[in-house]
Design a protein around this motif. Sequence first.
Motif, short mmCIF file in Angstrom:
data_model
loop_
_atom_site.label_atom_id
_atom_site.label_comp_id
_atom_site.label_asym_id
_atom_site.label_seq_id
_atom_site.Cartn_x
_atom_site.Cartn_y
_atom_site.Cartn_z
N PHE A 74 6.87 6.38 -0.47
CA PHE A 74 8.25 6.67 -0.12
C PHE A 74 8.74 7.97 -0.59
N LEU A 75 8.07 8.25 -1.88
CA LEU A 75 8.53 9.47 -2.39
C LEU A 75 8.14 10.73 -1.50
N GLN A 76 6.73 10.38 -1.49
CA GLN A 76 5.84 11.80 -0.71
C GLN A 76 6.63 11.83 0.69
N CYS A 114 10.13 15.02 4.50
CA CYS A 114 11.30 14.73 5.49
C CYS A 114 12.44 15.65 4.79
N GLY A 115 12.32 16.44 3.85
CA GLY A 115 13.33 17.24 3.24
C GLY A 115 14.49 16.39 2.56
N LEU A 116 14.12 15.37 2.36
CA LEU A 116 15.31 14.25 1.21
C LEU A 116 15.05 14.66 -0.01
N SER A 155 0.78 -1.16 0.12
CA SER A 155 -0.09 -0.07 -0.03
C SER A 155 0.78 1.25 0.04
N PHE A 156 0.29 2.39 -0.43
CA PHE A 156 0.94 3.70 -0.36
C PHE A 156 1.35 4.11 0.84
N GLY A 157 0.51 3.68 1.90
CA GLY A 157 0.86 3.89 3.24
C GLY A 157 2.21 3.32 3.93
N SER A 158 2.32 2.16 3.55
CA SER A 158 3.44 1.28 3.87
C SER A 158 4.71 1.67 3.28
N CYS A 168 9.74 4.46 4.47
CA CYS A 168 10.89 5.77 4.46
C CYS A 168 11.32 5.89 5.60
N ASP A 169 10.36 6.06 6.63
CA ASP A 169 10.62 6.57 7.95
C ASP A 169 11.64 5.45 8.50
#
Lengths: 355, 355
Positions: A262-264, A269-271, A230-233, A238-239
Motif C-alpha cells: 500500500f505504502l509503495q 500515486c503522489g499520496l 501479499s505485497f501485490g494485493s 491502494c488503487d
Amino acid sequence: MSRATITKVASEAGVSRSTVSNVINNPEIVAAETRQRVQSTMRRMGFQPNHMARGLRTATSKTIACFVLEDADNSSTDSYYALVLLALSSAARAAGYDFMIHVLYGQSEDELLRARALLAQRKVDGAVLIATPLDEATVQALRAWQEPIVLFDRHVPDLSLPFVWADYQDGVVQSVQHLHAQGCQAVGFLAGFPSQLHTGGVARLEGYQRGLTRVGLPLDPRLIYNADWSFGSGRDACDALMNLPAPPDAVIAASDRMALGFLQRAAECGLRVPEDVAVVGFNDMEFTQYVSPPLSTVRLPIVEMARAAVALVLRRIAGESAAEAHGTILPVAFIARRSGGMAELHRSVQRQEGL
Amino acid sequence: MSRATITKVASEAGVSRSTVSNVINNPEIVAAETRQRVQSTMRRMGFQPNHMARGLRTATSKTIACFVLEDADNSSTDSYYALVLLALSSAARAAGYDFMIHVLYGQSEDELLRARALLAQRKVDGAVLIATPLDEATVQALRAWQEPIVLFDRHVPDLSLPFVWADYQDGVVQSVQHLHAQGCQAVGFLAGFPSQLHTGGVARLEGYQRGLTRVGLPLDPRLIYNADWSFGSGRDACDALMNLPAPPDAVIAASDRMALGFLQRAAECGLRVPEDVAVVGFNDMEFTQYVSPPLSTVRLPIVEMARAAVALVLRRIAGESAAEAHGTILPVAFIARRSGGMAELHRSVQRQEGL
DNA sequence: TTGAAAGCGGTACCAC
DNA sequence: GTGGTACCGCTTTCAA
C-alpha cells in the motif's frame, strides 16, 4: 579408541556401575569421598552418558520438536519463523530439553504419520505445532494421538488441544484507537483471507470492527478491502480504496507485507503518508523500520509465546491432560512509527518532558 | 495401554523377534507370506520401533544438528536463518535424517561443551555449524573433537574442517560488471567489517577490487566506505560518499541492509536511483523487492548449500576423514532490479525477443 | 553407602 | 528362511 562407558569408569574408579550412575543422577546419596573420586575419573576419561541407553531405560528423550506445517507458498521462509524457531529452541533449552525441527510438507496422512512416528518412537517427548494453514481434519487427528502437542499462534476454540495465541484482536483495536487519536475519521482495512481456518485473519477483522465501535466511528464496508496477505494485493488495495469517491484517511493492514505494498503504491500515486493517508501494518517485521516513512505496526510477544508453548508441552509431558492444559493468550504491543501519524506521540513526549 | 514392542508383535504374529526385526530392516530375506503377516500385525498393533533401543544397538541416531552460533546482535533472527534452517532440515530429511537445532550463546568453553555433549552422547550423528562470528580458537576446538562437523557459509582455508561456501567474491564481480555495463564509471563500495574472522566480508571486498580491475575501472580508496553491516551505517555512507567532491555514480553494498539505508538516505537527499546513483545490495532478502526502486542484489544458493553441507556431514559420518572432505564452493546469482539500472536488461530482453 | 542383577527394546550373529 | 541368544549402556530395585 572406544568411548568411555559407565562400566569402564566404574572399574577405573574401583566402584560398581550403580555407584557411578548414582554419582550422575543422585550425587547426594553417594559418600563425598567416593563421589569425588568418581567425578574426577569421569572427567579424566571424558565420560558422557550415552543418550540412547539412558533414554531406553527412562523412556524419555529430553527433546521436544517443532512441527512446521509448510504450505504451498513456502511461507515458512519468513523471518517470523526464524524468530519463532529460535525462541522455541531457547525456551526448550531453558527447560533442559533439546529441540528438533520437523517440517511437514502438507497435511497428507503420510506426512502426519511421519510426524507421529517421532513421538511414537520416543524420539521426542512432545511437540509444538506451528502452521499457517490448518485443516479441521488435521487438528482432529492430532488430538486423537493423545500426545503432548501444543498449537503455536493458533486459536482452537472447541478442540481440546492446548494452544498459545496472541491477542490479535486487541492489536487492531489499539491500531484503530491510535489512528482515531490522530484525528482520522475514515479508517480502511486490508483484510487477509478471513477463512475460518485462519483464525488470526478473523481475529484481526473482528478487532477492526470492535475498534471502530469503541472509538465511535461508523463501519463502512466499502472501506474493507479483501486482499490475500501479499505485497501485490496491498498495492491493489491502494488503487481500490484511494480512488473511492470518499477515500479513507487511514488504513490498517492485516500484515506488514500488505501495508508495505500500500505504502509503495501510495508513493507512486503522489499520496503523502501519513498526511494524506496514515498506514498501520501488523507483525513488526524487520523491514518495517527501513521503509519511508517507517511503518507503525503491532508486535507479537514471540519470546513469551514460545516460553508459554514450551511450558504447556512440558505440563502435558508431565502427565497433565490436554483438557486441563487450556490455552494461553498473550498481549500484543502497538508500535507507533511515522506512517501512522505521530501527533499522539508528540503529545505524550511533551507530557513526559513536562511541557 | 502400553506401547507395542517387537516382542509383542512377534508373539502375536507367531514368529520370533529376529524375524520381525528382519521384516523391518531386511524385508527381502523374509518369506513373502511371513513378511505380509508380520507387516499387517505391525500395522494392526500400531507398532513403531523404539528409537532409543535401536540407537543403542546401532550406535546411531539418524539425526544431525545445526549448531547456531549466536552473536551479541542476535543476528540469527534474520530471515536468512529461517531459510538456512529450513533448507538444512529439508536436506537432512531427504537423506533420512532428523534435524535438531542447538543454539550456542557465545563461544565460551561451556557452550562448546554443551554442543559437544550432543555428539559425545550420541544424540546426534553429526552437525552443521552456522556462525557469523567465529574465533580461531573455536575452530581449533571443533576440529580437535574429530566429530562430523561441517561449516556452513564459512571459508576456512587451512583448517581441516569441511565447509560449504558461496562465491561471494564473484557476486560482487558480477555486480561491478553489471554497473559498468550500465555506463557507471565511479563505483563505490560499502564494506562491512572486513575482519579476518568474517571471511565473507573480505571476499566481497576482494570481489569489488577484482571487478574493477576486470572492467578496467580505477580503484579509488575514497569510494570505499567502511560501514558496519547495519541499516544506519548505510545511511551514513550515503552522506559520506555523495558529498565527496567527485561522488560515485553507483555503489555496491556488502549487505542489503546497508544498501537499503543508502537508498533511504538518497531519497531524502533528493537523489534519484538509479539515475543519479545506482545501488546494488547483497543477499536478496525478501524486502529488497518491496522498496522503491526494487533493489538489485546477489542471491545465495541456500538450498544447494544446505544440500552440500548435509552431504559433507554424511560423508564424515560414513567414515571419511575431515581432510578428504574438503570444501564446496557454490555459485551465486546476480539479480537485476531497477536500483542497479536496467539498460543491460532491456537490451537482453530485446535480444531475446528478437529485436 | 555400595553392589549385584534384572531389565528397557531392539539388532545381529550363529545355528538349525 | 527362521529362531535362539548375547549384547548395546544405562537405571533401578533390592540385599548386603
